[in-house]
Design an enzyme around this catalytic site. Structure first.
Site, short mmCIF file in Angstrom:
data_model
loop_
_atom_site.label_atom_id
_atom_site.label_comp_id
_atom_site.label_asym_id
_atom_site.label_seq_id
_atom_site.Cartn_x
_atom_site.Cartn_y
_atom_site.Cartn_z
N ARG A 82 45.21 42.07 31.15
CA ARG A 82 43.72 41.39 31.58
C ARG A 82 42.57 41.84 31.05
NH1 ARG A 82 43.55 40.01 37.71
NH2 ARG A 82 45.05 38.58 37.14
N ARG A 151 36.86 44.25 40.78
CA ARG A 151 37.34 43.38 39.61
C ARG A 151 36.26 43.13 38.87
NH1 ARG A 151 42.71 41.46 40.79
NH2 ARG A 151 43.69 43.03 42.11
N LYS A 217 42.02 44.71 46.50
CA LYS A 217 41.32 44.31 45.54
C LYS A 217 40.04 43.81 45.86
CE LYS A 217 44.09 40.93 44.33
NZ LYS A 217 44.69 39.55 44.01
N LYS A 219 36.18 41.63 44.99
CA LYS A 219 35.85 40.76 43.76
C LYS A 219 34.11 40.52 44.35
CE LYS A 219 40.10 38.66 42.99
NZ LYS A 219 40.82 37.62 43.14
N CYS A 437 46.56 27.61 38.21
CA CYS A 437 46.73 29.08 37.82
C CYS A 437 48.03 29.04 37.11
CB CYS A 437 46.98 29.83 39.18
SG CYS A 437 48.61 29.21 39.87
N CYS A 443 54.22 34.39 36.37
CA CYS A 443 53.82 34.88 37.70
C CYS A 443 54.96 35.19 38.60
CB CYS A 443 52.72 34.03 38.45
SG CYS A 443 52.28 34.86 39.97
N CYS A 482 51.39 28.98 44.45
CA CYS A 482 51.81 29.74 45.79
C CYS A 482 50.48 30.00 46.33
CB CYS A 482 52.45 30.95 45.46
SG CYS A 482 51.30 32.43 45.17
N CYS A 486 44.88 31.58 43.51
CA CYS A 486 44.33 32.08 42.32
C CYS A 486 43.52 30.93 41.38
CB CYS A 486 45.45 32.59 41.02
SG CYS A 486 46.17 33.89 41.65
FE1 SRM Z 1 45.31 35.97 41.32
C1 SRM Z 1 47.81 37.97 42.13
C2 SRM Z 1 46.81 35.35 38.47
C3 SRM Z 1 42.33 34.73 40.08
C4 SRM Z 1 44.13 35.45 44.73
N1 SRM Z 1 46.84 36.57 40.24
C5 SRM Z 1 47.85 37.36 40.94
C6 SRM Z 1 48.96 37.84 40.02
C7 SRM Z 1 48.60 39.00 39.37
C8 SRM Z 1 50.55 37.90 40.40
C9 SRM Z 1 50.82 39.33 40.96
O1 SRM Z 1 50.17 39.78 41.67
O2 SRM Z 1 51.83 39.79 40.31
C10 SRM Z 1 48.77 36.58 39.25
C11 SRM Z 1 49.23 36.63 37.54
C12 SRM Z 1 50.05 35.62 36.91
C13 SRM Z 1 49.98 35.50 35.29
O3 SRM Z 1 51.19 35.71 34.89
O4 SRM Z 1 49.27 35.65 34.83
C14 SRM Z 1 47.42 36.28 39.33
N2 SRM Z 1 44.71 35.23 39.51
C15 SRM Z 1 45.28 35.16 38.27
C16 SRM Z 1 44.68 34.15 37.50
C17 SRM Z 1 44.92 34.79 35.90
C18 SRM Z 1 44.80 32.70 37.53
C19 SRM Z 1 44.36 31.88 36.52
O5 SRM Z 1 45.21 31.17 36.14
O6 SRM Z 1 43.30 31.93 36.01
C20 SRM Z 1 43.26 34.72 37.78
C21 SRM Z 1 42.59 35.99 37.02
C22 SRM Z 1 41.32 36.31 37.60
C23 SRM Z 1 40.92 37.54 36.78
O7 SRM Z 1 40.63 37.43 35.70
O8 SRM Z 1 40.70 38.69 37.33
C24 SRM Z 1 43.30 34.83 39.20
N3 SRM Z 1 43.26 35.27 42.36
C25 SRM Z 1 42.44 34.81 41.47
C26 SRM Z 1 41.70 34.25 42.46
C27 SRM Z 1 40.31 33.50 42.20
C28 SRM Z 1 39.15 34.25 41.99
O9 SRM Z 1 39.08 35.38 42.50
O10 SRM Z 1 37.93 33.60 41.81
C29 SRM Z 1 42.06 34.56 43.94
C30 SRM Z 1 41.61 33.87 45.18
C31 SRM Z 1 40.37 34.71 45.63
C32 SRM Z 1 40.65 35.82 46.15
O11 SRM Z 1 40.79 37.19 45.75
O12 SRM Z 1 40.98 35.67 47.58
C33 SRM Z 1 43.14 35.39 43.60
N4 SRM Z 1 45.63 36.66 42.94
C34 SRM Z 1 45.48 36.46 44.13
C35 SRM Z 1 46.03 37.15 45.29
C36 SRM Z 1 45.80 36.94 46.92
C37 SRM Z 1 44.96 37.91 47.29
C38 SRM Z 1 44.80 38.05 48.80
O13 SRM Z 1 43.59 38.35 49.44
O14 SRM Z 1 45.78 37.68 49.57
C39 SRM Z 1 47.12 37.56 44.73
C40 SRM Z 1 48.36 38.37 45.41
C41 SRM Z 1 47.86 39.65 45.64
O15 SRM Z 1 46.99 40.24 45.39
O16 SRM Z 1 48.90 40.43 46.38
C42 SRM Z 1 47.02 37.38 43.23
FE1 SF4 Z 2 50.99 33.47 41.00
FE2 SF4 Z 2 50.15 32.43 43.11
FE3 SF4 Z 2 48.14 33.42 41.71
FE4 SF4 Z 2 49.18 31.13 41.17
S1 SF4 Z 2 48.38 31.51 42.95
S2 SF4 Z 2 48.99 32.81 39.71
S3 SF4 Z 2 51.46 31.33 41.57
S4 SF4 Z 2 50.01 34.57 42.54
#
Ligand code: SRM
Ligand code: SF4
Length: 569
Positions: A82, A151, A217, A219, A437, A443, A482, A486
């Site tokens: 990323r 981030r 994390k 944000k 996402c 993922c 899930c 995201c």
């Molecule tokens: Fe996310 C984890 C993809 C924005 C909440 N996210 C992941 C992971 C890294 C899976 C992992 O932990 O192994 C995913 C990678 C998938 C892949 O194959 O690329 C992933 N998140 C993404 C992206 C690429 C979604 C997309 O299709 O655009 C976004 C990348 C953002 C960036 O450039 O940094 C992405 N993730 C978000 C957002 C939206 C936002 O931030 O505006 C959220 C919800 C807001 C938040 O943070 O609460 C988000 N991602 C999560 C979470 C749940 C965090 C939590 O507090 O519980 C996880 C899982 C974790 O952290 O344990 C996660």
């Molecule tokens: Fe993966 Fe769940 Fe985030 Fe989608 S919402 S990219 S399935 S961790």
């Protein structure tokens, strides 16, 4: 509480990721050794945790797992990288370089994320170092794109909307710089300690984060009303720029947003940020630093599921949190200033800014830049970048704005758009407001598909809306594989969250401004059931919406959703 540097200061028992961070020697771990180990395509589990802080996720191609197991092979290991882009703006040459890298080492696609970053998928271990080096040579980087640190800092990339955009963007970049980890590990590991981009290499310690970094994390996002295109209330800290007489007066600060939760665990839930007060522009970085410190010192370090700042705030109380900020910073927050958000989507049209430059928002479905869709998006954007007449502005809605175009160059781009049929007029309001996402196959946390499925589901919903005459209505629709959130499903008007392959929970009732959480409407629906339910509700909306409500408001008015339903099931 003093900064955690030593085990003797650590509250409770050191376990799991906390232990890995502590033992990593400021994010070095044994990544170097893991990288040269030719026996496996993977890196060790500990290094996989540490490498996240460098913007790298170890993944497997889940579609191949069964077959490889049958052949007694290890899983097909690959990496997601990323690239941080604070504020989302890159030059056309940087775009070209990212595009080239996606072909050179990646899976021939670029993913524009929901946080204005680039993602590469499918990188093999042997190419990781070269990949990171080329990214840095193009003056971008990957440090702190992931991990328990701040981030990518988001900022509305849409300069035509306000004369204060430039100043807000500058502050967002400063915040990003201020909160970037100070360790030399990134340069040592990936750049052979050669300084290529990103300013001076600082002391080998972390004055802000300490040895244990943050509990989870973190944000931050900036928005400039009337647009909430960075969805600030879903961030740990959201900053709303307040304009007065054409100048930046300061920021309203919202704290405690975050969407992740786990099915069946009531202690986890999505939460939108609370507006706690207003500050002057020159106070904002200091205040943000203090908020980060409070979370560093009071966030839960035993259970990562409740370690985000939203839980710290709910545990300690918002009043306590606000007082703590004021005490630590010496700044008395003023009451939040009035502002109005219109919506949290992108504006798809040509727009002229105050300097007479032109900007065009290109709809990139789910942020996947590829040539396999109806529009050959990858080739179009490549050719646009070669013309070198615009910059490229990644939006928080997985799109890209071709920006800063001279009036004399506008026609060239219009001709190119025509050639590639980048013409969204026939796209539905639903599609233009969709986010999905990554989910399956890369993922590891996905239960279901998202970006690979939502477009075809929208095809079918479009048939319904076309019949009902509401095809052009802008309704936000978001899907994740899930419950982690995201693609920010929980404040969308319609949202799907994956439960199992082909099976989704349906949520309804977020609003266009991104300021209201939706509620679970029905669980465990297959496609046919989704379409039946939506046909019924959209039909009601098309015919009985006497108050001309937006769809998300209509479903509340008609009691399709119940506010008493818990935010997590
Ligand atoms: Fe996310 C984890 C993809 C924005 C909440 N996210 C992941 C992971 C890294 C899976 C992992 O932990 O192994 C995913 C990678 C998938 C892949 O194959 O690329 C992933 N998140 C993404 C992206 C690429 C979604 C997309 O299709 O655009 C976004 C990348 C953002 C960036 O450039 O940094 C992405 N993730 C978000 C957002 C939206 C936002 O931030 O505006 C959220 C919800 C807001 C938040 O943070 O609460 C988000 N991602 C999560 C979470 C749940 C965090 C939590 O507090 O519980 C996880 C899982 C974790 O952290 O344990 C996660
Ligand atoms: Fe993966 Fe769940 Fe985030 Fe989608 S919402 S990219 S399935 S961790």
């Amino acid at each position: 509480m003093k900064i955690l540097r030593d085990l003797k200061d650590y509250p409770g028992q050191l376990t799991g990721v906390e232990k890995i961070k502590y033992n990593s020697n400021y994010l070095r771990g044994t990544i170097n050794e893991s990288l040269v180990d030719e026996i496996t395509g993977s890196i060790s589990e500990e290094d996989a945790q540490v490498s996240k802080f460098h913007g790298i996720y170890q993944q497997t191609d889940r579609a191949l797992t069964k077959e490889r197991k049958r052949q007694k092979l290890e899983p097909y290991f690959m990496f997601m990288v990323r690239v941080r882009v604070p504020g989302g703006i890159v030059s056309s040459s940087q775009w070209l370089e990212m595009d080239r890298l996606s072909d050179l080492y990646g899976n021939n696609t670029l993913k524009l994320t929901t946080r204005q970053a680039f993602q590469f998928h499918g990188i093999l271990k042997r190419n990781l170092k070269k990949q990171i080096q080329i990214i840095n040579e193009s003056l971008l980087d990957t440090i702190a794109a992931c991990g328990d640190v701040n981030r990518n800092v988001m900022c509305s990339p849409n300069p035509n909307q306000s004369g204060i955009h430039g100043e807000v963007d500058r502050i967002a970049k400063e915040v990003s710089k201020h909160l970037t980890p100070a360790t030399k590990a990134y340069h040592e590991l990936w750049l052979e300690n050669k300084l290529v981009a990103g300013g001076a290499v600082t002391e080998n310690e972390e004055p802000l984060y300490g040895k244990f970094y943050l509990p989870r994390k973190f944000k931050i996002a900036f928005a400039i009303p009337p647009y909430n295109d960075t969805d600030i209330f879903t961030n740990d800290i959201g900053l709303i720029a307040i304009e007065k007489n054409g100048r930046l007066a300061g920021f309203n600060i919202a704290v405690g947003g975050g969407l992740g939760n786990t099915f069946g665990e009531q202690q986890t839930y999505p939460r939108l940020g609370d507006n706690i007060g207003f500050c002057e522009p020159d106070q904002v970085i200091h205040l943000i630093e203090k908020i980060v410190e409070i979370q560093r010192d009071h966030g839960d370090r035993e259970n990562r599921k409740v370690a985000r700042m939203k839980y710290t705030i709910d545990r300690k109380g918002l009043d306590w949190f606000k007082k703590e900020i004021e005490q630590k910073s010496g700044v008395a927050l003023k009451p939040p200033r009035p502002y109005e958000f219109r919506h949290n989507s992108d504006n798809y049209r040509w727009a002229e800014d105050r300097e007479g430059r032109w900007h065009y928002t290109v709809f990139v479905e789910n942020g996947r830049v590829t040539d396999t869709g109806v529009v050959r998006m990858k080739s179009f954007l490549q050719e646009a970048a070669r013309m070198d007449i615009s910059d490229f502005r990644l939006t928080g809605n997985q799109n890209v704005i071709l920006g800063n175009i001279l009036p004399s160059d506008k026609g060239k781009l219009e001709r190119l758009m025509k050639k590639y049929r980048v013409d969204k007029t026939e796209l539905s309001g639903l599609r233009l407001n969709s986010l999905a996402c990554v989910a399956l196959n890369s993922c590891p946390l996905a239960f279901a598909e998202a970006e690979t499925y939502l477009p075809s589901l929208i095809d079918k919903i479009d048939e319904i809306t076309r019949k009902l005459g509401i095809h052009q209505d802008h309704i936000t629709i978001r899907m994740t594989g899930c419950p982690n959130g995201c693609a920010r499903p929980y404040n969308a008007e319609i949202a799907f969250v994956g439960r199992a392959p082909g099976i989704y929970n349906l949520y309804l009732g977020g609003n266009r401004e991104g300021t209201r959480l939706n509620r679970l409407y029905k669980e465990m629906l297959k496609e046919e059931e989704i379409l039946t339910e939506l046909e019924k509700i959209l039909g009601d909306y098309a015919t009985n919406n006497a108050n001309s409500h937006a769809f998300g408001d209509f479903v509340w008015e008609k009691n399709y959703v119940n506010p008493d339903i818990p935010l997590n099931i």
